[in-house]
Design a protein around this motif. Structure first.
Motif, PDB file in Angstrom:
ATOM      1  N   LYS A  69       0.873  -1.171   0.000  1.00 55.94           N
ATOM      2  CA  LYS A  69       0.000   0.000   0.000  1.00 55.94           C
ATOM      3  C   LYS A  69       0.911   1.222   0.000  1.00 55.94           C
ATOM      4  CE  LYS A  69      -3.908  -1.939   2.504  1.00 55.94           C
ATOM      5  NZ  LYS A  69      -4.730  -1.835   3.720  1.00 55.94           N
ATOM      6  N   ALA A  70       0.560   2.205  -0.807  1.00 53.85           N
ATOM      7  CA  ALA A  70       1.345   3.432  -0.886  1.00 53.85           C
ATOM      8  C   ALA A  70       0.399   4.625  -0.879  1.00 53.85           C
ATOM      9  CB  ALA A  70       2.194   3.446  -2.148  1.00 53.85           C
ATOM     10  N   ASP A  71       0.713   5.609  -0.064  1.00 52.04           N
ATOM     11  CA  ASP A  71      -0.067   6.847  -0.031  1.00 52.04           C
ATOM     12  C   ASP A  71       0.413   7.743  -1.168  1.00 52.04           C
ATOM     13  OD1 ASP A  71      -1.447   6.013   2.212  1.00 52.04           O
ATOM     14  OD2 ASP A  71      -0.043   6.945   3.601  1.00 52.04           O
ATOM     15  N   VAL A  72      -0.417   7.887  -2.183  1.00 45.41           N
ATOM     16  CA  VAL A  72      -0.068   8.687  -3.357  1.00 45.41           C
ATOM     17  C   VAL A  72      -1.180   9.688  -3.688  1.00 45.41           C
ATOM     18  CG1 VAL A  72       1.565   7.064  -4.382  1.00 45.41           C
ATOM     19  CG2 VAL A  72      -0.849   6.807  -4.855  1.00 45.41           C
ATOM     20  N   PRO A  73      -1.553  10.550  -2.731  1.00 44.66           N
ATOM     21  CA  PRO A  73      -2.634  11.499  -3.018  1.00 44.66           C
ATOM     22  C   PRO A  73      -2.234  12.453  -4.138  1.00 44.66           C
ATOM     23  CG  PRO A  73      -1.489  12.114  -1.011  1.00 44.66           C
ATOM     24  CD  PRO A  73      -0.958  10.774  -1.420  1.00 44.66           C
ATOM     25  N   GLY A  74      -3.159  12.704  -5.029  1.00 42.09           N
ATOM     26  CA  GLY A  74      -2.902  13.619  -6.131  1.00 42.09           C
ATOM     27  C   GLY A  74      -2.186  13.005  -7.312  1.00 42.09           C
ATOM     28  N   VAL A  75      -1.815  11.722  -7.228  1.00 38.22           N
ATOM     29  CA  VAL A  75      -1.158  11.048  -8.351  1.00 38.22           C
ATOM     30  C   VAL A  75      -2.241  10.400  -9.201  1.00 38.22           C
ATOM     31  CG1 VAL A  75       0.447   9.227  -9.040  1.00 38.22           C
ATOM     32  CG2 VAL A  75       0.950  10.641  -7.042  1.00 38.22           C
ATOM     33  N   LYS A  76      -2.190  10.670 -10.492  1.00 36.55           N
ATOM     34  CA  LYS A  76      -3.180  10.100 -11.402  1.00 36.55           C
ATOM     35  C   LYS A  76      -2.759   8.685 -11.799  1.00 36.55           C
ATOM     36  CE  LYS A  76      -3.924  14.649 -13.293  1.00 36.55           C
ATOM     37  NZ  LYS A  76      -3.468  15.525 -14.354  1.00 36.55           N
ATOM     38  N   GLU A  77      -3.742   7.871 -12.142  1.00 40.27           N
ATOM     39  CA  GLU A  77      -3.484   6.489 -12.543  1.00 40.27           C
ATOM     40  C   GLU A  77      -2.510   6.411 -13.713  1.00 40.27           C
ATOM     41  OE1 GLU A  77      -6.189   2.873 -14.263  1.00 40.27           O
ATOM     42  OE2 GLU A  77      -7.036   4.047 -12.616  1.00 40.27           O
ATOM     43  N   GLU A  78      -2.656   7.320 -14.677  1.00 37.75           N
ATOM     44  CA  GLU A  78      -1.775   7.295 -15.845  1.00 37.75           C
ATOM     45  C   GLU A  78      -0.344   7.754 -15.513  1.00 37.75           C
ATOM     46  OE1 GLU A  78      -4.297  11.116 -16.155  1.00 37.75           O
ATOM     47  OE2 GLU A  78      -4.716   9.008 -15.798  1.00 37.75           O
ATOM     48  N   HIS A 130      -0.685 -12.996 -12.048  1.00 37.11           N
ATOM     49  CA  HIS A 130      -1.936 -12.672 -11.364  1.00 37.11           C
ATOM     50  C   HIS A 130      -1.811 -11.495 -10.395  1.00 37.11           C
ATOM     51  CE1 HIS A 130      -2.561 -16.862 -12.735  1.00 37.11           C
ATOM     52  NE2 HIS A 130      -3.747 -16.372 -13.056  1.00 37.11           N
ATOM     53  N   CYS A 131      -0.862 -10.609 -10.638  1.00 34.12           N
ATOM     54  CA  CYS A 131      -0.705  -9.408  -9.800  1.00 34.12           C
ATOM     55  C   CYS A 131      -1.839  -8.436 -10.100  1.00 34.12           C
ATOM     56  CB  CYS A 131       0.635  -8.738 -10.066  1.00 34.12           C
ATOM     57  SG  CYS A 131       2.040  -9.767  -9.628  1.00 34.12           S
ATOM     58  N   VAL A 132      -2.304  -7.746  -9.079  1.00 33.80           N
ATOM     59  CA  VAL A 132      -3.415  -6.812  -9.226  1.00 33.80           C
ATOM     60  C   VAL A 132      -3.037  -5.494  -8.563  1.00 33.80           C
ATOM     61  CG1 VAL A 132      -5.836  -6.387  -8.665  1.00 33.80           C
ATOM     62  CG2 VAL A 132      -5.078  -8.703  -9.161  1.00 33.80           C
ATOM     63  N   ALA A 133      -3.259  -4.379  -9.275  1.00 36.68           N
ATOM     64  CA  ALA A 133      -3.007  -3.042  -8.739  1.00 36.68           C
ATOM     65  C   ALA A 133      -4.275  -2.219  -8.848  1.00 36.68           C
ATOM     66  CB  ALA A 133      -1.867  -2.374  -9.498  1.00 36.68           C
ATOM     67  N   ASP A 134      -4.539  -1.423  -7.818  1.00 35.88           N
ATOM     68  CA  ASP A 134      -5.747  -0.605  -7.777  1.00 35.88           C
ATOM     69  C   ASP A 134      -5.405   0.717  -7.099  1.00 35.88           C
ATOM     70  OD1 ASP A 134      -8.501   0.026  -7.989  1.00 35.88           O
ATOM     71  OD2 ASP A 134      -8.859  -0.694  -5.954  1.00 35.88           O
ATOM     72  N   LEU A 135      -5.858   1.819  -7.674  1.00 33.70           N
ATOM     73  CA  LEU A 135      -5.666   3.146  -7.090  1.00 33.70           C
ATOM     74  C   LEU A 135      -7.023   3.658  -6.648  1.00 33.70           C
ATOM     75  CD1 LEU A 135      -3.760   5.516  -6.491  1.00 33.70           C
ATOM     76  CD2 LEU A 135      -4.253   6.369  -8.794  1.00 33.70           C
ATOM     77  N   LYS A 136      -7.175   3.846  -5.339  1.00 27.91           N
ATOM     78  CA  LYS A 136      -8.475   4.232  -4.809  1.00 27.91           C
ATOM     79  C   LYS A 136      -8.283   5.245  -3.680  1.00 27.91           C
ATOM     80  CE  LYS A 136     -12.643   1.967  -3.087  1.00 27.91           C
ATOM     81  NZ  LYS A 136     -13.184   0.672  -2.680  1.00 27.91           N
ATOM     82  N   GLU A 137      -8.908   6.412  -3.833  1.00 29.59           N
ATOM     83  CA  GLU A 137      -8.873   7.472  -2.819  1.00 29.59           C
ATOM     84  C   GLU A 137      -7.450   7.840  -2.408  1.00 29.59           C
ATOM     85  OE1 GLU A 137     -11.487   6.402   0.378  1.00 29.59           O
ATOM     86  OE2 GLU A 137     -13.238   6.362  -0.915  1.00 29.59           O
ATOM     87  N   GLY A 138      -6.543   7.902  -3.385  1.00 30.70           N
ATOM     88  CA  GLY A 138      -5.179   8.321  -3.115  1.00 30.70           C
ATOM     89  C   GLY A 138      -4.276   7.258  -2.524  1.00 30.70           C
ATOM     90  N   VAL A 139      -4.745   6.011  -2.494  1.00 31.27           N
ATOM     91  CA  VAL A 139      -3.932   4.913  -1.964  1.00 31.27           C
ATOM     92  C   VAL A 139      -3.786   3.854  -3.055  1.00 31.27           C
ATOM     93  CG1 VAL A 139      -3.709   3.137  -0.181  1.00 31.27           C
ATOM     94  CG2 VAL A 139      -4.749   5.338   0.386  1.00 31.27           C
ATOM     95  N   LEU A 140      -2.534   3.499  -3.343  1.00 32.34           N
ATOM     96  CA  LEU A 140      -2.255   2.433  -4.297  1.00 32.34           C
ATOM     97  C   LEU A 140      -2.250   1.118  -3.542  1.00 32.34           C
ATOM     98  CD1 LEU A 140      -1.271   1.348  -7.078  1.00 32.34           C
ATOM     99  CD2 LEU A 140       1.067   1.766  -6.251  1.00 32.34           C
ATOM    100  N   HIS A 141      -3.062   0.167  -3.999  1.00 31.05           N
ATOM    101  CA  HIS A 141      -3.121  -1.184  -3.429  1.00 31.05           C
ATOM    102  C   HIS A 141      -2.535  -2.129  -4.471  1.00 31.05           C
ATOM    103  CE1 HIS A 141      -5.943  -0.100  -0.147  1.00 31.05           C
ATOM    104  NE2 HIS A 141      -6.317   0.815  -1.022  1.00 31.05           N
ATOM    105  N   LEU A 142      -1.533  -2.879  -4.086  1.00 32.94           N
ATOM    106  CA  LEU A 142      -0.882  -3.810  -4.992  1.00 32.94           C
ATOM    107  C   LEU A 142      -0.812  -5.164  -4.312  1.00 32.94           C
ATOM    108  CD1 LEU A 142       0.773  -4.292  -7.605  1.00 32.94           C
ATOM    109  CD2 LEU A 142       2.769  -3.470  -6.359  1.00 32.94           C
TER     110      LEU A 142
END
Length: 170
Positions: A69-78, A130-142
């Protein structure tokens, strides 16, 4: 309250001198808050300060996966890039500086911008397919699942008959 005497001609206390030249209480507040003077000079000269953005990471291992988990507020998915090469995962990205107008006046500026890159070495047995990454509410979940052969297996304790046959529960 009594009137305070005011000296003319530049004398008096430092506070009186600052008042005479247009002392701004917000400037003093900036000084007391510890803002970087080099950054302020850079703004006056019109040069852009290079900031380092370093998101905070949380890395844990569960029975069936490695979870980041990484706190990345303001970072866009792209603006995020995640790559897995062998046993090394690299997470990089950038948070863009907001446009500032010459007329803007900041009293505090503590947000950081720029690029970041973090690499982690993983133990063997990551299921790269089968790795999964998701960016939700400024937190990257990997989530990096473990291959089935490296996941712990539970050995059932039973009667002597089950022990003789060597049964293992998956």
């Amino acid at each position: 309250m009594a009137d305070l005497p005011v000296r003319r001609g530049g004398g008096g206390t430092p506070l009186a001198q600052r008042r005479a030249r247009g002392f701004d209480p917000f400037e003093r507040m900036q000084e007391l808050m510890g803002l970087d003077p080099f950054e302020q000079v850079g703004r006056m000269l019109g040069t852009e300060q290079t900031w380092t953005f370093a998101p905070a990471f949380e890395v844990k291992e569960t029975n069936d996966a490695y979870v980041f988990k990484a706190d990345v507020p303001g970072v866009k998915e792209e603006d995020l890039e995640i790559s897995l090469t062998g046993d090394r995962i690299t997470i990089s990205g950038k948070r863009e500086n907001e446009r500032q107008e010459d007329s803007d006046r900041f009293y505090a500026y503590e947000r950081s911008f720029g690029s970041f890159s973090r690499s982690f070495t993983l133990p063997e047995g990551v299921d790269a397919e089968h790795c999964v990454a998701d960016l939700k509410e400024g937190v990257l979940h990997l989530r990096l699942p473990k291959l089935p052969e490296v996941q712990p297996k539970r050995i059932q304790v039973g009667t002597s008959e089950a022990g003789k046959q060597g049964k293992v529960k998956a």
